[in-house]
Design an enzyme around this catalytic site. Structure first.
Site, PDB file in Angstrom:
ATOM      1  N   LYS A  73       0.883  -1.252  -0.071  1.00 21.45           N
ATOM      2  CA  LYS A  73       0.020  -0.007   0.129  1.00 21.45           C
ATOM      3  C   LYS A  73       0.854   1.187  -0.038  1.00 21.45           C
ATOM      4  O   LYS A  73       2.059   1.474   0.941  1.00 21.45           O
ATOM      5  CB  LYS A  73      -0.937  -0.059   1.231  1.00 21.45           C
ATOM      6  CG  LYS A  73      -1.914   0.975   1.339  1.00 21.45           C
ATOM      7  CD  LYS A  73      -2.844   0.794   2.623  1.00 21.45           C
ATOM      8  CE  LYS A  73      -3.939   1.928   2.878  1.00 21.45           C
ATOM      9  NZ  LYS A  73      -4.862   1.474   4.000  1.00 21.45           N
ATOM     10  N   SER A 148      -9.719   1.535   3.084  1.00 23.21           N
ATOM     11  CA  SER A 148      -8.806   2.318   2.266  1.00 23.21           C
ATOM     12  C   SER A 148      -7.780   1.656   1.677  1.00 23.21           C
ATOM     13  O   SER A 148      -7.279   2.067   0.610  1.00 23.21           O
ATOM     14  CB  SER A 148      -8.025   3.524   2.839  1.00 23.21           C
ATOM     15  OG  SER A 148      -7.175   2.933   3.968  1.00 23.21           O
ATOM     16  N   SER A 172      -9.616  -0.963   7.230  1.00 25.60           N
ATOM     17  CA  SER A 172      -9.148  -0.571   6.008  1.00 25.60           C
ATOM     18  C   SER A 172      -8.470  -2.002   5.430  1.00 25.60           C
ATOM     19  O   SER A 172      -8.105  -1.956   3.872  1.00 25.60           O
ATOM     20  CB  SER A 172      -8.130   0.602   5.834  1.00 25.60           C
ATOM     21  OG  SER A 172      -8.681   1.765   5.953  1.00 25.60           O
TER      22      SER A 172
HETATM   23  N1  GLN Z   1     -12.906   3.673   6.698  1.00 27.15           N
HETATM   24  C1  GLN Z   1     -11.992   4.069   8.141  1.00 27.15           C
HETATM   25  C2  GLN Z   1     -11.929   5.535   7.762  1.00 27.15           C
HETATM   26  O1  GLN Z   1     -12.320   6.142   7.052  1.00 27.15           O
HETATM   27  C3  GLN Z   1     -10.963   3.373   8.346  1.00 27.15           C
HETATM   28  C4  GLN Z   1     -10.103   3.556   7.515  1.00 27.15           C
HETATM   29  C5  GLN Z   1      -8.880   2.986   7.658  1.00 27.15           C
HETATM   30  O2  GLN Z   1      -8.809   1.685   8.486  1.00 27.15           O
HETATM   31  N2  GLN Z   1      -7.680   3.380   7.344  1.00 27.15           N
HETATM   32  O3  GLN Z   1     -11.688   6.280   8.668  1.00 27.15           O
END
Ligand code: GLN
Length: 474
Positions: A73, A148, A172
């Site tokens: 990532k 994400s 994420s």
């Molecule tokens: N979807 C969550 C957010 O928008 C988690 C994001 C993540 O785990 N980086 O904060």
């Protein structure tokens, strides 16, 4: 055996070379570029593979991932490579060092081929908040792959790689795994070093993996895990995560979280999870129903604590020390203002403003402090629930993969995607997402298994054992 373990065996037997595998990766990345899973590639991986192939005959090559290509990532640093965190703010930023988690994989001989797309700074559940454009779901390109780490999940599902590294602050890794039919592993907080990961919400940030099987994920986790002098929150388990001895299902006790199998959750998901639970029952697993009323506060708590930490962590992007610098600023204040206005997208700005607000004097006690108190109540409640069972079980997401564009106009709808993943992040619990969709269903469904802190090896062992049962059930 998952595709990663198969690949390692094929490399060992000489059936395939690392150079051939890396070439294949680049071919698939090129052929499937429409999915927009990748931000940048590393052409030098071909040369690195050649070196790996020539070292293979040397007797000292006992490295566990010798010659295996992988994808990371784009919020993890790798020396000399661009790292954008999916944001215009960091476009063109060159990593000065390598993240510990990635370095450990490289030290075992793995070859980094590409960096994957993501919601900028990890802010999102669909990869639509990437400044590099959205990633598409391999199962249906009109759908989001989750976020994400949507690029990492899509890359695995598209066979660009056998495994990809992701990060999980509140889902994420797990949510994209659920949306793409892959396996996602979020470790106990602190099990993998965060050194070299772009900080989002430091108290819940974790580094983990997306793979095709639990056994594959366990190998990668085993390599990345453990204490690191550069991250004081790291821990050692002193257990091999790869010793998947097989769990005795007749003595296992699993608590099904009933709070997550109610109205508001897609009926197809409820049905699929319930049938997976039946399959476990038929194998002798003791199933009990568990309700944790505090779970209903988790999302609100997360969306106060996370932006507070975000607003602090993102203050370092001031247009001076990092990449994006606004042109023609008259003084320092306007340089900060212009650089941040230009470099951050709407979602990043929303979180910075929200975080600054909840930390401001006069609101701190009402929001931030209160949220921390409720977080402690949630931690205690989850610890209590886990003291009665070996694992907790529930869906990973409240909905099936949704359409690209469906939730972008309404951030609250997007935030609701995290309702089942935020709790284990707030509590630091290890959690795995396994694909369980029935074969009559087109769209994948993810099931989560949660364990107590430091129970990673037990969790992986159990998940690996039930994978076979769930596979039969599909
Ligand atoms: N979807 C969550 C957010 O928008 C988690 C994001 C993540 O785990 N980086 O904060």
């Amino acid at each position: 055996m998952g595709p990663l373990l198969q690949q390692i065996a094929a490399l060992k037997s000489g059936e395939v070379t690392s150079h051939e595998l890396v070439e294949q990766c680049f071919e698939v990345i090129e052929a499937k570029s429409d999915y927009n899973a990748i931000i940048s590639t590393r052409p030098q991986a071909l040369e690195e593979a050649r070196l790996s192939d020539s070292s293979r005959s040397a007797p000292k090559t006992t490295r566990r991932l010798e010659g295996v290509p992988f994808i990371v990532k784009d919020n993890l640093l790798t020396t000399g490579d661009e790292m954008t965190s999916g944001s215009n703010m960091l476009r063109g930023f060159v990593s000065p060092y390598t993240a510990t988690a990635v370095q450990r994989l490289l030290d075992e001989g793995a070859i980094l081929v590409a960096k994957s797309n993501m919601d900028s700074f990890g802010f999102g559940s669909s990869t639509e908040n990437s400044d590099f454009g959205p990633t598409k779901n391999p199962i249906d390109p009109s759908l989001v792959p989750g976020g994400s780490s949507g690029g990492s999940a899509a890359a695995v599902a598209l066979d660009m790689t056998t495994f990809a590294i992701g990060t999980d602050t509140a889902g994420s890794i797990r949510q994209p795994a659920a949306f793409t039919g892959t396996v996602g592993y979020k470790p106990t907080y602190g099990l993998v070093s965060r050194y070299g990961m772009t900080s989002m919400a430091s108290s819940t940030d974790t580094v983990g993996v997306i793979a095709r099987s639990t056994a594959d994920a366990a190998l990668v986790m085993d390599i990345m895990a453990g204490k690191d002098v550069n991250d004081s929150t790291t821990i050692d388990l002193n257990e091999e995560l790869t010793s998947l001895k097989g769990a005795d299902l007749s003595t296992a006790k699993v608590g099904v979280i009933t709070d997550w199998l109610t109205e508001g959750v897609d009926p197809a998901i409820v049905e699929t999870v319930e049938s997976a639970v039946e399959a476990l029952k038929s194998q002798g697993v003791e199933i009990v129903e568990v309700s944790v009323p505090e779970l209903k506060y988790a999302l609100s708590v997360y969306y106060i604590i996370m932006p507070a930490e975000v607003s602090s962590n993102l203050s370092r992007y001031d247009g001076v020390r990092y990449r994006h610098t606004a042109q023609s600023s008259s003084d320092l204040d306007s340089l900060y203002l212009k650089s941040r206005t230009e470099g951050f997208n709407e979602e990043a700005k929303r979180r910075i403003i929200l975080g600054t607000h909840v930390l401001s004097s006069g609101y701190y006690d009402a929001y931030y402090k209160k949220a921390q108190q409720v977080r402690t109540l949630l931690i205690n409640a989850m610890d209590k629930a886990l003291s009665d069972v070996d694992f907790l079980l529930g869906p990973t997401t409240p909905t099936l993969p949704f359409k690209i564009g469906e939730k972008t106009a309404d951030p609250m709808q997007m935030y609701l995607s995290d309702i089942m993943t935020a709790p284990s992040s707030l509590c630091g619990l290890p959690t795995i997402c396994l694909p369980i969709a029935g074969s009559d269903q087109k769209l994948p469904v993810g099931m989560q298994l949660l364990a107590g802190r430091r129970q990673d090896s037990q969790l992986l062992n159990f998940a690996n054992t039930i994978e076979v049962v769930l596979e039969k059930n599909k």
